[in-house]
Design a protein around this motif. Structure first.
Motif, mmCIF file in Angstrom:
data_model
loop_
_atom_site.group_PDB
_atom_site.id
_atom_site.type_symbol
_atom_site.label_atom_id
_atom_site.label_comp_id
_atom_site.label_asym_id
_atom_site.label_seq_id
_atom_site.Cartn_x
_atom_site.Cartn_y
_atom_site.Cartn_z
ATOM 1 N N THR A 54 76.610 92.758 50.372
ATOM 2 C CA THR A 54 77.732 92.530 49.510
ATOM 3 C C THR A 54 78.535 93.626 49.331
ATOM 4 O O THR A 54 79.904 93.639 49.584
ATOM 5 C CB THR A 54 77.527 91.986 48.291
ATOM 6 N N ILE A 107 80.239 94.554 53.106
ATOM 7 C CA ILE A 107 81.096 93.277 53.222
ATOM 8 C C ILE A 107 82.433 92.984 52.486
ATOM 9 O O ILE A 107 83.565 92.854 52.989
ATOM 10 C CB ILE A 107 80.384 91.912 53.358
ATOM 11 N N SER A 156 82.263 76.887 56.359
ATOM 12 C CA SER A 156 81.325 77.383 55.630
ATOM 13 C C SER A 156 80.253 76.760 55.049
ATOM 14 O O SER A 156 79.257 76.872 54.785
ATOM 15 C CB SER A 156 82.171 78.055 54.279
ATOM 16 N N MET A 167 73.544 86.253 57.987
ATOM 17 C CA MET A 167 74.072 87.519 57.371
ATOM 18 C C MET A 167 74.204 88.808 58.301
ATOM 19 O O MET A 167 74.920 89.677 58.010
ATOM 20 C CB MET A 167 73.187 87.889 56.200
ATOM 21 N N GLY A 225 77.082 87.487 61.461
ATOM 22 C CA GLY A 225 78.302 87.368 60.939
ATOM 23 C C GLY A 225 79.329 88.349 60.721
ATOM 24 O O GLY A 225 80.375 88.564 61.337
ATOM 25 N N PRO A 226 78.869 89.399 60.156
ATOM 26 C CA PRO A 226 79.370 90.617 59.731
ATOM 27 C C PRO A 226 79.896 91.398 60.949
ATOM 28 O O PRO A 226 80.978 92.149 61.263
ATOM 29 C CB PRO A 226 78.751 91.772 58.960
ATOM 30 N N CYS A 232 83.016 89.933 62.370
ATOM 31 C CA CYS A 232 83.970 90.235 61.311
ATOM 32 C C CYS A 232 84.488 91.751 61.810
ATOM 33 O O CYS A 232 85.653 92.042 62.155
ATOM 34 C CB CYS A 232 83.393 90.379 59.865
ATOM 35 N N GLY A 292 83.167 85.075 62.030
ATOM 36 C CA GLY A 292 82.239 85.855 61.480
ATOM 37 C C GLY A 292 82.212 85.599 59.706
ATOM 38 O O GLY A 292 80.932 85.415 59.420
ATOM 39 N N THR A 329 78.876 83.947 57.142
ATOM 40 C CA THR A 329 78.345 84.998 56.320
ATOM 41 C C THR A 329 78.404 84.696 54.762
ATOM 42 O O THR A 329 77.232 84.861 54.238
ATOM 43 C CB THR A 329 79.297 86.437 56.314
ATOM 44 N N LEU A 352 74.887 84.506 52.558
ATOM 45 C CA LEU A 352 74.794 85.758 51.486
ATOM 46 C C LEU A 352 74.611 85.078 50.041
ATOM 47 O O LEU A 352 73.714 85.647 49.338
ATOM 48 C CB LEU A 352 76.143 86.647 51.642
ATOM 49 N N ALA A 362 75.968 94.358 58.340
ATOM 50 C CA ALA A 362 75.120 93.352 59.256
ATOM 51 C C ALA A 362 73.945 94.426 59.269
ATOM 52 O O ALA A 362 72.801 93.738 59.428
ATOM 53 C CB ALA A 362 75.959 93.550 60.580
ATOM 54 N N SER A 391 71.623 93.616 56.353
ATOM 55 C CA SER A 391 71.271 92.202 56.281
ATOM 56 C C SER A 391 69.745 92.289 57.260
ATOM 57 O O SER A 391 69.146 91.466 56.914
ATOM 58 C CB SER A 391 72.370 91.499 56.728
#
Length: 455
Positions: A252, A255, A296, A312, A315-316, A319, A349, A353, A357, A420, A423
């Protein structure tokens, strides 16, 4: 309301600066004063939620948020606006943990994963959609409207909360509020953020930069010592021994720090360098919001079925790829070729996430600790954004430029990649019987448990 106001002012900052003065430093403080009190006190609000009732605390926050929003709208100096934003953050802190804890208390099983997905979609979407509302208000009406408008949802939601008061439980006997911890957190974060913002304009050697920074870091160290020793901590450090809770909050930090930094600087660049109007800049940043609202909830449901780990992690990465694609932004601006493709990749992304998360972190705590668990995670997210925006002046210099934007895009992408990696390494998928949030923590902290077959 609380998430929207963390970034709704981003595209209104040039207009605020033109009317009230102060340049980049005031622009940073208008955002960070809110994030400072929100991030520091959201932990206390989590304890209040668990002790006095989630709906009751929501009502307190709603009334305070409406009142302080009106104060922000009437502010006639930059100093008064910054103070009002700090007060608004205090009220916002009462809203966030209670809302998510209420969802965890009411919904169970697959419905809970879907509800958390919708909560994540709307709250994260608010962060990205806020510039559109701010830009429209600036161009068509006034930047002050972005604050006055908060009164409307407050009035609409109040009767609903009154009907939900029966869900509240009594106060836990012998429980206390961690006042010293709250004071240390505010001093620590405030000193560190003040030092970071001043270093962007004064340099690290200036006393007004390094003295507050030193005081802030010492206070934060004292905060951690106090939390480890007090019988009623506002941030129970033992929760971080649970693998998914600790790893999820580290993810967190990276991100949400990236999310706040990237869109803060990009929003300023589109207006101050590329020459877009506030509304046009808001429209330009809208695609990720639409993707969040559409995808989402589905991502949250899939994470509830298959586990959050690879959502998790993957997705990043998307991003980060989106911000890398935006590193070719330059003059003249080519929105379709320089920004839109990157925003679409980023939006996909982020949609993969945010809900997994949230579900992973709440799934690591017991249901009766959902209030403090969600408060810790939301505090981490707001503090990450607070520190990232405070760093903006260090990265870009005293004014936003194309070169400064490129540096910001690179650092933003690096933060997403860090999220990423954290995670992929730190998150474990719970066994199928424990997929619903709130179940995983019924066993012992899993830092030493063998990984499940699908993890």
């Amino acid at each position: 309301m609380a998430f929207l106001d963390s970034s709704v002012v981003n595209l209104a900052l040039p207009a605020i600066s033109r009317e009230l003065g102060g340049g980049l430093v005031v622009q940073q403080w208008v955002v960070d004063a809110y994030l400072l009190t929100l991030g520091a006190l959201i932990l206390v609000a989590g304890s209040l939620s668990d002790q006095f009732g989630r709906v009751r605390v929501l009502q307190w926050g709603l009334a305070g948020f409406a009142a302080t929003s009106v104060l922000c709208g009437f502010a006639w100096t930059a100093e008064l606006l910054i103070i009002a934003r700090g007060l608004q953050g205090i009220a916002g802190a009462l809203l966030v943990p209670s809302s998510l804890a209420l969802i965890v208390a009411v919904f169970k099983g697959p419905a809970q994963g879907l509800a958390i997905g919708r909560w994540s979609a709307w709250t994260s979407g608010a962060i990205v959609a806020a510039p559109l509302l701010g830009g429209f208000s600036v161009d068509v009406l006034s930047w002050r409207v972005i604050f006055f408008i908060n009164v409307v949802p407050a009035i609409a939601v109040w009767p609903v909360l009154r009907r939900l008061r029966g869900l509240d439980r009594g106060r836990t006997p012998g429980s206390r509020i961690d006042g010293p911890g709250a004071v240390l957190a505010v001093i620590g974060l405030g000193g560190a953020v003040y030092g970071l913002i001043e270093s962007g304009s004064q340099g690290w050697s200036a006393p007004q930069a390094w003295l507050p920074m030193a005081a802030g870091l010492l206070s934060l160290a004292a905060f951690l010592v106090h939390e480890a020793r007090t019988p009623s901590p506002m941030m129970p450090l033992r929760l971080f021994a649970v693998r998914n809770f600790g790893g999820g909050n580290l993810a967190t930090t990276a991100i949400y720090g990236a999310l706040s930094l990237g869109f803060f600087v990009l929003g300023l660049y589109l207006q101050q360098v590329a020459g877009l109007g506030a509304t046009a800049a808001g429209m330009a940043l809208l695609p990720p919001t639409l993707m969040l609202l559409l995808l989402s909830s589905r991502a949250g449901a899939l994470a509830g079925r298959f586990g959050p780990r690879w959502f998790m992690a993957g997705g990043p990465v998307l991003c980060a790829a989106g911000f890398v694609l935006m590193m070719n932004v330059g003059a003249p601006l080519d929105y379709a070729g320089q920004i839109l493709v990157g925003l679409l990749v980023f939006g996909l992304g982020l949609s993969l996430t945010v809900a997994p998360l949230t579900a992973a972190i709440l799934g690591a705590v017991k249901p009766e600790e959902a209030g403090i668990g969600s408060a810790v995670n939301n505090a981490v997210a707001r503090i990450a954004g607070l520190v990232a925006i405070a760093f903006a002046g260090v990265i870009t210099g005293p004014a936003v430029t194309t070169a400064g934007l490129h540096r910001t895009m690179a650092i933003t992408a690096a933060l997403f990649l860090a999220g990423a990696l954290i995670s992929a390494v730190g998150i474990r998928n719970p066994p199928p019987a424990e997929m619903a949030p709130g179940k995983a923590a019924e066993r012992a902290p899993d830092s030493q448990a063998p990984p499940p077959a699908d993890g």
